[in-house]
Design a protein around this motif. Structure first.
Motif, PDB file in Angstrom:
ATOM      1  N   VAL A  17       0.850  -1.187   0.000  1.00 45.80           N
ATOM      2  CA  VAL A  17       0.000   0.000   0.000  1.00 45.80           C
ATOM      3  C   VAL A  17       0.887   1.238   0.000  1.00 45.80           C
ATOM      4  O   VAL A  17       1.802   1.354   0.821  1.00 45.80           O
ATOM      5  N   THR A  19       0.906   5.407   0.445  1.00 47.25           N
ATOM      6  CA  THR A  19       0.104   6.445   1.085  1.00 47.25           C
ATOM      7  C   THR A  19       0.559   7.809   0.588  1.00 47.25           C
ATOM      8  O   THR A  19       1.736   8.152   0.683  1.00 47.25           O
ATOM      9  N   ALA A  54      -2.079  -0.817  -4.221  1.00 44.21           N
ATOM     10  CA  ALA A  54      -3.216   0.042  -3.885  1.00 44.21           C
ATOM     11  C   ALA A  54      -2.690   1.296  -3.211  1.00 44.21           C
ATOM     12  O   ALA A  54      -1.558   1.331  -2.719  1.00 44.21           O
ATOM     13  N   VAL A  56      -3.658   4.801  -0.621  1.00 42.84           N
ATOM     14  CA  VAL A  56      -4.488   5.616   0.261  1.00 42.84           C
ATOM     15  C   VAL A  56      -4.162   7.071  -0.010  1.00 42.84           C
ATOM     16  O   VAL A  56      -2.995   7.476   0.015  1.00 42.84           O
ATOM     17  N   LYS A 100      -4.172   1.639 -10.597  1.00 36.66           N
ATOM     18  CA  LYS A 100      -4.138   0.969  -9.295  1.00 36.66           C
ATOM     19  C   LYS A 100      -5.198   1.583  -8.387  1.00 36.66           C
ATOM     20  O   LYS A 100      -5.378   2.796  -8.353  1.00 36.66           O
ATOM     21  N   VAL A 102      -7.505   3.342  -5.732  1.00 37.49           N
ATOM     22  CA  VAL A 102      -7.251   4.464  -4.831  1.00 37.49           C
ATOM     23  C   VAL A 102      -8.375   4.554  -3.803  1.00 37.49           C
ATOM     24  O   VAL A 102      -9.554   4.622  -4.162  1.00 37.49           O
ATOM     25  N   VAL A 103      -8.005   4.541  -2.530  1.00 39.42           N
ATOM     26  CA  VAL A 103      -8.946   4.726  -1.422  1.00 39.42           C
ATOM     27  C   VAL A 103      -8.711   6.121  -0.861  1.00 39.42           C
ATOM     28  O   VAL A 103      -7.606   6.451  -0.421  1.00 39.42           O
ATOM     29  N   HIS A 196      -6.596   2.559   5.396  1.00 41.53           N
ATOM     30  CA  HIS A 196      -5.470   1.650   5.137  1.00 41.53           C
ATOM     31  C   HIS A 196      -5.935   0.195   5.158  1.00 41.53           C
ATOM     32  O   HIS A 196      -5.456  -0.622   4.359  1.00 41.53           O
ATOM     33  N   ALA A 199      -7.483  -0.463   1.772  1.00 54.56           N
ATOM     34  CA  ALA A 199      -6.457  -0.532   0.729  1.00 54.56           C
ATOM     35  C   ALA A 199      -5.616  -1.793   0.862  1.00 54.56           C
ATOM     36  O   ALA A 199      -5.276  -2.433  -0.146  1.00 54.56           O
ATOM     37  N   ALA A 203      -4.943  -4.651  -1.799  1.00 51.69           N
ATOM     38  CA  ALA A 203      -3.562  -4.910  -2.213  1.00 51.69           C
ATOM     39  C   ALA A 203      -3.186  -6.379  -2.116  1.00 51.69           C
ATOM     40  O   ALA A 203      -2.223  -6.811  -2.759  1.00 51.69           O
TER      41      ALA A 203
END
Length: 285
Positions: A17, A19, A54, A56, A100, A102-103, A196, A199, A203
């Motif tokens: 992940v 960030t 992924a 965040v 990819k 996205v959160v 998180h 994500a 991931a």
């Protein structure tokens, strides 16, 4: 791993992940040209890093997620009006061909150009103190680009109400959940952790499968239904063999579809800146 930028923070971890943290809390995380350039750069890094599955997207500070464009300083458009660019092209993972997932985690004020981020995210959650509004018309600016993207998520009626209300009305977290602007509301202390978690769960899936899913769904928005269906079938034929091989490698055993056979090529096989003007009335709905 942490990388150094001046307007954002970028970190990656062993759970695949990445960030991205908007880091201009002193101006409510409003974006200027430097931030737009840094975010464009970071989308390319995400896109090209095989260890990132992924993302965040979050923001520093307690007051706001983002207040849109920083109008207190020049953005720096070229003199030729026909060469002007939309800042959203730099902020957008989809414009940058990054597929990819996205959160996006939203707290506090989210207004105007901040909708660029919401419109382009795949999953949006918010804290219970989040409020959403678009201040463009209040300041005499046409509200156009952001609501066109927003309309694809929440529909025409709710988009028009937000776009035309300006600073007079804020959409609460619970209303945002009801109209589909966000998919989950959590207490503020849990916001980043929950984003998180989502994500990291994404991931853990094969990246070929999740990227293909994101691309197929988003690109379908630009096509008639039948053309979108035909293209989506091509994506399954391209992505399934790669994604299933990744899943087998991760699990250490063959992956089967829902009826017990190995998954095939078909779709079903396998698994503007600023807070509200002082004194201006607004309603929380």
């Amino acid at each position: 791993m942490t990388s150094t930028y001046s307007t954002i923070r970028y970190e990656t971890g062993p759970d695949r992940v990445a960030t991205i943290t908007l880091d201009r809390p002193e101006v409510l995380n409003a974006f200027d040209r430097r931030m737009c350039g840094e975010i464009r750069d970071v989308w390319q890094r995400v896109k090209l890093d095989p260890q990132v599955h992924a993302v965040v997207l979050r923001a520093a500070g307690d007051r706001a997620f983002c207040a849109g464009l920083d109008v207190k300083k020049p953005y720096g458009q070229p003199e030729d009006v026909w060469n002007h660019e939309d800042p959203g092209e730099l902020l957008s993972p989809k414009w940058q061909k990054c597929w990819k997932p996205v959160v996006c985690a939203v707290q506090g004020i989210c207004t105007a150009g901040a909708f660029y981020f919401l419109n382009e995210a795949d999953v949006v959650i918010c804290s219970s103190d989040a409020t959403f509004f678009d201040s463009h018309v209040t300041h005499g600016r046409v509200c156009a680009v952001e609501p066109i993207g927003l309309m694809r998520k929440i529909g025409l009626a709710e988009t028009l109400r937000i776009a035309l209300s300006g600073n007079d009305e804020r959409v609460s977290a619970q209303t945002a959940l009801r109209i589909g602007l966000v998919t989950e509301v959590v207490d503020r202390p849990r916001l980043w952790e929950r984003a998180h978690e989502i994500a990291a769960g994404i991931a853990r899936k094969p990246s070929a499968a999740t990227q293909g899913t994101v691309r197929a769904i988003w690109e379908s928005l630009d096509r008639p239904y039948r053309a979108a269906m035909e293209q989506s079938l091509i994506y399954t034929r391209l992505g399934n063999p790669v994604g299933m091989a990744q899943a087998e490698a991760d699990a250490g055993e063959p992956v089967t579809d829902s009826v017990g056979g190995r998954g095939g090529a078909g779709g079903g096989g396998g698994t503007p800146n600023g807070s509200p003007t002082a004194g201006r009335p607004w309603r929380l709905r």
